[in-house]
Scaffold this active site. Structure first.
Site, mmCIF file in Angstrom:
data_model
loop_
_atom_site.group_PDB
_atom_site.id
_atom_site.type_symbol
_atom_site.label_atom_id
_atom_site.label_comp_id
_atom_site.label_asym_id
_atom_site.label_seq_id
_atom_site.Cartn_x
_atom_site.Cartn_y
_atom_site.Cartn_z
ATOM 1 N N GLY A 245 -11.898 -16.093 -29.401
ATOM 2 C CA GLY A 245 -12.301 -17.188 -30.273
ATOM 3 C C GLY A 245 -12.243 -18.584 -29.707
ATOM 4 O O GLY A 245 -12.780 -19.520 -30.304
ATOM 5 N N GLU A 281 -8.438 -11.226 -26.481
ATOM 6 C CA GLU A 281 -9.798 -10.704 -26.368
ATOM 7 C C GLU A 281 -10.811 -11.827 -26.184
ATOM 8 O O GLU A 281 -11.722 -11.977 -26.995
ATOM 9 C CB GLU A 281 -10.157 -9.912 -27.637
ATOM 10 C CG GLU A 281 -9.230 -8.756 -27.945
ATOM 11 C CD GLU A 281 -9.423 -8.193 -29.344
ATOM 12 O OE1 GLU A 281 -9.072 -7.015 -29.556
ATOM 13 O OE2 GLU A 281 -9.911 -8.915 -30.241
ATOM 14 N N PRO A 282 -10.682 -12.626 -25.136
ATOM 15 C CA PRO A 282 -11.640 -13.724 -24.968
ATOM 16 C C PRO A 282 -13.002 -13.195 -24.513
ATOM 17 O O PRO A 282 -13.078 -12.292 -23.686
ATOM 18 C CB PRO A 282 -11.008 -14.581 -23.869
ATOM 19 C CG PRO A 282 -10.196 -13.614 -23.058
ATOM 20 C CD PRO A 282 -9.703 -12.564 -24.032
ATOM 21 N N ARG A 284 -16.535 -15.417 -25.170
ATOM 22 C CA ARG A 284 -17.315 -16.630 -24.890
ATOM 23 C C ARG A 284 -16.659 -17.508 -23.826
ATOM 24 O O ARG A 284 -17.329 -18.050 -22.953
ATOM 25 C CB ARG A 284 -17.427 -17.427 -26.200
ATOM 26 C CG ARG A 284 -18.360 -18.622 -26.141
ATOM 27 C CD ARG A 284 -18.228 -19.462 -27.420
ATOM 28 N NE ARG A 284 -18.386 -18.676 -28.619
ATOM 29 C CZ ARG A 284 -19.543 -18.443 -29.243
ATOM 30 N NH1 ARG A 284 -20.646 -18.964 -28.774
ATOM 31 N NH2 ARG A 284 -19.584 -17.714 -30.340
ATOM 32 N N ARG A 320 -29.549 -17.507 -30.156
ATOM 33 C CA ARG A 320 -28.464 -18.356 -30.665
ATOM 34 C C ARG A 320 -28.951 -19.604 -31.417
ATOM 35 O O ARG A 320 -28.387 -19.932 -32.456
ATOM 36 C CB ARG A 320 -27.484 -18.747 -29.550
ATOM 37 C CG ARG A 320 -26.769 -17.541 -28.931
ATOM 38 C CD ARG A 320 -25.563 -17.926 -28.090
ATOM 39 N NE ARG A 320 -24.496 -18.456 -28.903
ATOM 40 C CZ ARG A 320 -24.237 -19.720 -29.073
ATOM 41 N NH1 ARG A 320 -24.906 -20.641 -28.433
ATOM 42 N NH2 ARG A 320 -23.270 -20.099 -29.878
ATOM 43 N N TYR A 324 -27.504 -19.164 -35.084
ATOM 44 C CA TYR A 324 -26.278 -19.947 -35.318
ATOM 45 C C TYR A 324 -26.528 -21.448 -35.336
ATOM 46 O O TYR A 324 -25.564 -22.217 -35.289
ATOM 47 C CB TYR A 324 -25.258 -19.674 -34.206
ATOM 48 C CG TYR A 324 -24.995 -18.230 -33.886
ATOM 49 C CD1 TYR A 324 -24.465 -17.362 -34.846
ATOM 50 C CD2 TYR A 324 -25.245 -17.718 -32.623
ATOM 51 C CE1 TYR A 324 -24.204 -16.034 -34.547
ATOM 52 C CE2 TYR A 324 -24.978 -16.394 -32.307
ATOM 53 C CZ TYR A 324 -24.466 -15.555 -33.270
ATOM 54 O OH TYR A 324 -24.208 -14.247 -32.956
ATOM 55 N N CYS A 352 -44.107 -15.033 -32.547
ATOM 56 C CA CYS A 352 -44.799 -15.455 -33.763
ATOM 57 C C CYS A 352 -43.836 -15.587 -34.926
ATOM 58 O O CYS A 352 -43.808 -14.761 -35.845
ATOM 59 C CB CYS A 352 -45.924 -14.475 -34.062
ATOM 60 S SG CYS A 352 -47.122 -14.473 -32.728
ATOM 61 N N TYR A 381 -23.311 -14.076 -25.642
ATOM 62 C CA TYR A 381 -24.145 -13.827 -26.829
ATOM 63 C C TYR A 381 -25.608 -14.214 -26.574
ATOM 64 O O TYR A 381 -26.316 -14.622 -27.482
ATOM 65 C CB TYR A 381 -23.558 -14.533 -28.072
ATOM 66 C CG TYR A 381 -22.103 -14.151 -28.264
ATOM 67 C CD1 TYR A 381 -21.760 -12.873 -28.669
ATOM 68 C CD2 TYR A 381 -21.070 -15.044 -27.970
ATOM 69 C CE1 TYR A 381 -20.430 -12.490 -28.796
ATOM 70 C CE2 TYR A 381 -19.735 -14.674 -28.091
ATOM 71 C CZ TYR A 381 -19.422 -13.398 -28.502
ATOM 72 O OH TYR A 381 -18.110 -13.024 -28.622
HETATM 73 C C1 LIG Z 1 -16.331 -11.053 -30.822
HETATM 74 C C2 LIG Z 1 -14.905 -10.679 -30.750
HETATM 75 C C3 LIG Z 1 -14.065 -11.260 -29.804
HETATM 76 C C4 LIG Z 1 -14.538 -12.314 -28.820
HETATM 77 O O1 LIG Z 1 -14.720 -13.555 -29.415
HETATM 78 P P1 LIG Z 1 -15.038 -14.849 -28.511
HETATM 79 O O2 LIG Z 1 -15.239 -15.932 -29.490
HETATM 80 O O3 LIG Z 1 -16.268 -14.542 -27.744
HETATM 81 O O4 LIG Z 1 -13.853 -15.072 -27.650
HETATM 82 C C5 LIG Z 1 -12.757 -10.845 -29.744
HETATM 83 N N1 LIG Z 1 -12.282 -9.914 -30.603
HETATM 84 C C6 LIG Z 1 -13.055 -9.328 -31.528
HETATM 85 C C7 LIG Z 1 -12.475 -8.300 -32.422
HETATM 86 C C8 LIG Z 1 -14.394 -9.687 -31.639
HETATM 87 O O5 LIG Z 1 -15.164 -9.120 -32.573
#
Ligand SMILES: *Cc1c(COP(=O)(O)O)cnc(C)c1O
Length: 427
Positions: A245, A281-282, A284, A320, A324, A352, A381
């Site tokens: 995140g 869990e990085p 982005r 994107r 978003y 289109c 993404y």
């Molecule tokens: C998408 C996701 C992430 C990665 O999020 P980023 O914003 O890209 O770091 C980590 N954990 C879970 C469960 C996700 O769905």
């Protein structure tokens, strides 16, 4: 921080390069549009994140494959020791294909099928991030039928506002993700009694592109409180998974998002004394700035009120902006001179759909048909969400390292595209 910069080029005074590769020359070889990733940037971002937690030795950084699942990218990160966070059997198979040890893989997602669970159990992954009671029961059935035990973390939804775009906020009560915070203790008590289930951790992932640390602070305080409650009830918790995140800069002029070291300090304060293994869990943050989309201008089309710059990449290649309302910086590959006039233009694709655009009302150095552009910060993404909409060929991906490059996913041919389908026999 990334490795895309203007340098003296092969045929122009100053050309955008990916590391030491001239992108105009690459475009001539590969054809446009294409994605281009920098190994040096991927490696740097992984290391900056991992090193922020060097003081917490029991840390596992699970790169979130869904941000960019290109096998070249995954191999690069696996070689640095990254674990992986997967959200489908397909992603799990990608992680295994690049030799990530199964015990460094976490499996997230609200809709895992029993077939996916069985495959992940057979492979012996580290843990499942379980998102609901029915999923917990399904996993119990599958694991028990195999005589195996699934290590799980419940994904807890803390109902905090991540202050990000509504389509990438995941930690509010109204989002489909995780179990409500106040129901978590009773679900853990239930989990303990279920055959084939071994509760071992707590998971949270509150959203993406988070540029303010306070939502993390609030969420992790709740998580720490929950670990205390669970332990008080006799449940062993030996890891917490804090999700991904962390936001990245998309505009050159915006305030820099928090540094991994600042994030690490917050994590230490919130959960540092729990005595648990830390998982992250990085996605982005690792891949975003490591990739660009290269496209060529087809036409410049003035109408009564504005000018459209029509390029050969569309929303099927990079969704994107449409999905978003994301801002991506656009740079001409040949560096403009100080004399180049600035024009306000909509940069649009050939698809289109009125929603097919890469930038709206953007001041850009004047562009002409044939010019090449780079859509920056497209490494996360981007290609993973590409489609063949309008029967456009899937966009290729190129990985650069120093002065070398590899087309890790070649552009298919039109014959490949048509050969993927079957005709009914009754006509
Ligand atoms: C998408 C996701 C992430 C990665 O999020 P980023 O914003 O890209 O770091 C980590 N954990 C879970 C469960 C996700 O769905």
């Amino acid at each position: 921080m990334h490795h895309f910069a203007y340098r003296r080029g092969v045929s122009h005074a100053s050309v955008l390069h990916a590391e030491e590769v001239d992108l105009c020359a690459l475009a001539d070889t590969v054809g446009t549009p294409f994605y281009c990733y920098s190994t040096a940037t991927l490696e740097r971002h992984y290391r900056v994140f991992a090193e922020a937690f060097a003081a917490a030795p029991d840390t596992l950084v699970c790169y979130s494959i869904k941000a960019n699942s290109n096998l070249g990218v995954l191999t690069t990160l696996a070689a640095l020791g990254a674990g992986m966070d997967v959200v489908s059997e397909g992603e799990l198979r990608r992680a295994l294909a690049v030799n990530v040890a199964p015990d460094r893989i976490a499996f997230s997602g609200v809709g895992k099928t029993k077939e996916e669970m069985a495959f992940a159990l057979d492979e012996g992954i580290f843990a499942f991030n379980v998102e609901s009671e029915p999923e917990l029961r399904a996993l119990s059935e599958v694991a028990a039928s195999k005589g195996l035990e699934a290590r799980i973390a419940l994904r807890v939804n803390p109902d905090v506002d991540a202050k990000t775009h509504h389509k990438i906020a995941t930690g509010k009560a109204e989002n489909k993700f995780g179990v409500p915070f106040d129901q978590a203790p009773s679900l853990y008590r239930q989990a303990v009694t279920l055959p084939g289930i071994m509760p071992a951790g707590v998971h949270m992932h509150i959203g993406s592109q988070i540029t303010d640390l306070s939502p993390f602070r609030n969420a992790f305080a709740l998580l720490s409180e929950l670990v205390g409650t669970l332990r008080g009830g006799g449940i062993t918790i030996d890891f917490v998974n804090l999700g991904g995140g962390l936001g990245i800069p998309y505009r050159p002029d915006e305030a820099a998002p928090p540094l991994p070291t600042e994030y690490a300090a917050l994590v230490k304060e919130a959960v540092g004394d729990l005595g648990v293994r830390l998982l992250f869990e990085p996605g982005r943050m690792i891949a975003g700035n490591a990739g660009i989309l290269v496209s060529r201008v087809l036409y410049v089309k003035p109408n009564q009120t504005k000018t459209f710059t029509i390029v050969d990449a569309g929303m099927n290649d990079l969704i994107r902006p449409t999905l978003y309302e994301a801002h991506h910086q656009i740079l001409p590959l040949v560096e403009p001179t100080p004399e180049t006039p600035t024009r306000i233009t909509d940069v649009v694709g050939p698809v289109c759909e009125t929603g097919d655009y890469l930038a709206l009302q953007r001041p850009l150095p004047e562009l002409h048909a044939g010019d090449l552009i780079a859509v920056m910060t497209a490494g996360a993404y981007g290609a993973v969400q590409a489609s063949q909409y309008n029967s456009r060929l899937l966009v290729p991906e190129v990985l650069v390292s120093g002065d070398r490059y590899c087309v890790t996913r070649p552009r298919p041919s039109y014959d490949d595209m048509l050969a993927a389908e079957r005709l009914p026999e009754w006509i």
